[in-house]
Design a protein around this motif. Structure first.
Motif, PDB file in Angstrom:
ATOM      1  N   ASN A  13     -24.010 -34.698  57.352  1.00 40.57           N
ATOM      2  CA  ASN A  13     -22.890 -34.991  56.453  1.00 40.57           C
ATOM      3  C   ASN A  13     -23.018 -34.380  55.069  1.00 40.57           C
ATOM      4  O   ASN A  13     -22.101 -34.518  54.260  1.00 40.57           O
ATOM      5  N   GLN A  23     -18.901 -30.366  62.734  1.00 38.41           N
ATOM      6  CA  GLN A  23     -17.562 -29.989  63.185  1.00 38.41           C
ATOM      7  C   GLN A  23     -17.572 -29.636  64.669  1.00 38.41           C
ATOM      8  O   GLN A  23     -16.675 -30.035  65.427  1.00 38.41           O
ATOM      9  N   PHE A  26     -17.852 -32.945  66.788  1.00 44.92           N
ATOM     10  CA  PHE A  26     -16.612 -33.721  66.884  1.00 44.92           C
ATOM     11  C   PHE A  26     -15.514 -32.954  67.619  1.00 44.92           C
ATOM     12  O   PHE A  26     -14.644 -33.560  68.247  1.00 44.92           O
ATOM     13  N   ASP A  30     -14.201 -35.339  70.537  1.00 43.95           N
ATOM     14  CA  ASP A  30     -12.808 -35.745  70.345  1.00 43.95           C
ATOM     15  C   ASP A  30     -11.963 -35.472  71.584  1.00 43.95           C
ATOM     16  O   ASP A  30     -10.905 -36.077  71.768  1.00 43.95           O
ATOM     17  N   ASN A 189     -13.700 -33.955  58.737  1.00 43.45           N
ATOM     18  CA  ASN A 189     -13.019 -35.223  58.975  1.00 43.45           C
ATOM     19  C   ASN A 189     -12.166 -35.616  57.774  1.00 43.45           C
ATOM     20  O   ASN A 189     -12.510 -35.338  56.619  1.00 43.45           O
ATOM     21  N   LYS A 190     -11.078 -36.293  58.056  1.00 45.11           N
ATOM     22  CA  LYS A 190     -10.211 -36.776  56.983  1.00 45.11           C
ATOM     23  C   LYS A 190     -10.937 -37.795  56.110  1.00 45.11           C
ATOM     24  O   LYS A 190     -11.736 -38.585  56.588  1.00 45.11           O
ATOM     25  N   SER A 359      -8.276 -29.859  58.902  1.00 44.75           N
ATOM     26  CA  SER A 359      -8.716 -31.177  59.351  1.00 44.75           C
ATOM     27  C   SER A 359      -9.420 -31.048  60.695  1.00 44.75           C
ATOM     28  O   SER A 359      -9.206 -30.088  61.450  1.00 44.75           O
ATOM     29  N   GLN A 360     -10.245 -32.029  61.022  1.00 43.36           N
ATOM     30  CA  GLN A 360     -10.998 -32.016  62.266  1.00 43.36           C
ATOM     31  C   GLN A 360     -10.085 -31.935  63.484  1.00 43.36           C
ATOM     32  O   GLN A 360     -10.414 -31.299  64.492  1.00 43.36           O
ATOM     33  N   LYS A 361      -8.911 -32.536  63.407  1.00 45.91           N
ATOM     34  CA  LYS A 361      -7.992 -32.529  64.547  1.00 45.91           C
ATOM     35  C   LYS A 361      -7.611 -31.104  64.955  1.00 45.91           C
ATOM     36  O   LYS A 361      -7.546 -30.778  66.147  1.00 45.91           O
TER      37      LYS A 361
END
Length: 384
Positions: A13, A23, A26, A30, A189-190, A359-361
């Motif tokens: 982090n 990244q 996730f 995800d 991440n947000k 963003s991670q999405k």
């Protein structure tokens, strides 16, 4: 789907490299895939627990073996642990590897199942690192990195790169076809974003990064010498990052209104308090994670064109871009003259840009397509 994640650096982090590996992690979990890990010990428990199985590679303590391996281009100190690892790689549908460093992995894994995430063009990165710090280890890294990188990028199923510039560079250096590379920028991440209309007497300025790394330190020194001392508006500067060298510590001690935070455990509080972040980066490789971090907190960035490589910055709307001291002074002064309401609007523009592109999405969605493509291609190949 069962996925194996191989990396020479742990997910984390707090540093650019570790955030980049996080990244990747996730982007896999995800999509609800079962993910195993091979790499160094993961210190952050909540990240380690995301994996189904964890295979830790311990560093070798045998100096003679290390020397022998190094002279044969295996400079990673966990190489011997990799050779001793007993694992059936055929059980995995897809293998995702971070960095173009571990060419010895290719001898044991099914290459058509491998996706490599290119964090830097290592040939360029190692050359620049040696230029700033001429040690024997850095010399060997410079000598071997291009050879290892060529083996990797020309052997695996697919590459994920950060920017179009990296895509062009890899094509130029190694002849990798464009359609074998997919761009996925730095994504994180947000954050819990809360835009605040701050009414302060002083502008809170933030500088972050790995303070030991040559291009970062040189940029900070340039900013302190050529910009900060020339700013006429009331201000306070915080420099927060890992392992500052003695020259930087001494320089900061001579400046008024500057605070140096050595290796903070978390950057969150510093971003939350900042009015504007500074990215005086003129050299280096890849995308700058510090820019995405700032945007995720709704903090505009005053940076160079190089610092914004891979980012869709609109000057004066969501950040400021300049390449010399005069431009930095001009734009920072303009920012200081904005009303609290105008800064509030800029905060929201920063966060909107982050949500749309960094963003991670977004990363997870693109990874899904790349992984499925490699899975289907490898499956079809096995059926022939």
């Amino acid at each position: 789907m069962k996925v194996l994640h191989i990396t020479p650096e742990t997910p984390g982090n707090y540093s650019g490299g570790k955030i980049g590996v996080r990244q990747t992690l996730f982007s896999l979990i995800d999509n609800h895939w079962e993910v195993d890990y091979i790499g160094p010990e993961i210190e952050e428990k909540e990240l380690k627990e995301q994996y189904s199985n964890v295979y830790i590679l311990e560093p070798s303590k045998n100096l003679l073996l290390r020397l022998y391996d190094t002279l044969h281009m295996n400079t990673n100190k966990r190489y011997r642990s990799w050779l001793e690892l007993k694992l059936d790689f055929s059980q995995y549908d897809v293998i995702v590897m971070d960095f173009t460093k571990l060419d010895y992995v290719l001898k044991r894994v099914p290459r058509d199942k491998v996706i490599v995430r290119v964090h830097n063009v290592e040939q360029d990165y190692s050359a620049k690192n040696y230029e700033y710090k001429k040690t024997f280890i850095n010399y060997l890294d410079k000598k071997f990195s291009g050879i290892r990188e060529r083996r990797i990028v020309n052997s695996v199923g697919s590459l994920i790169v950060l920017t179009n510039k990296d895509k062009e560079r890899i094509h130029y250096l190694y002849g990798v076809p464009y359609d074998n590379m997919t761009i996925v920028p730095v994504c994180i991440n947000k954050k819990l974003f809360k835009p605040v209309e701050r009414k302060r007497d002083k502008i809170q300025i933030l500088l972050t990064g790995s303070l030991w790394f040559g291009p970062n330190y040189e940029g900070i020194k340039w900013f302190l010498d050529n910009v900060y001392t020339k700013l006429s508006f009331p201000k306070k500067l915080t420099i927060a990052g890992s392992c500052p060298n003695e020259e930087l510590i001494e320089k900061v001690n001579r400046l008024e209104g500057v605070t140096l935070i050595d290796s903070p455990k978390s950057m969150e509080s510093y971003f939350q308090e900042a009015d504007i972040a500074i990215a005086p980066v003129f050299d280096g490789a890849g995308m700058k994670v510090k820019v995405a971090e700032a945007l995720s907190f709704g903090v505009p960035v005053m940076g160079t064109e190089h610092a914004f490589e891979g980012y869709d910055i609109i000057n004066g709307v969501n950040s400021y871009c300049g390449n010399d001291a005069a431009e930095f002074i001009e734009y920072l002064t303009k920012f200081s003259e904005l009303t609290s309401e105008q800064r509030y609007v800029m905060q929201k523009e920063c966060y909107r840009l982050f949500e749309e592109k960094y963003s991670q999405k977004r990363s997870s969605d693109v990874f899904k397509e790349v992984v499925k493509k490699i899975y289907e291609r490898a499956k079809d190949k096995r059926q022939i």
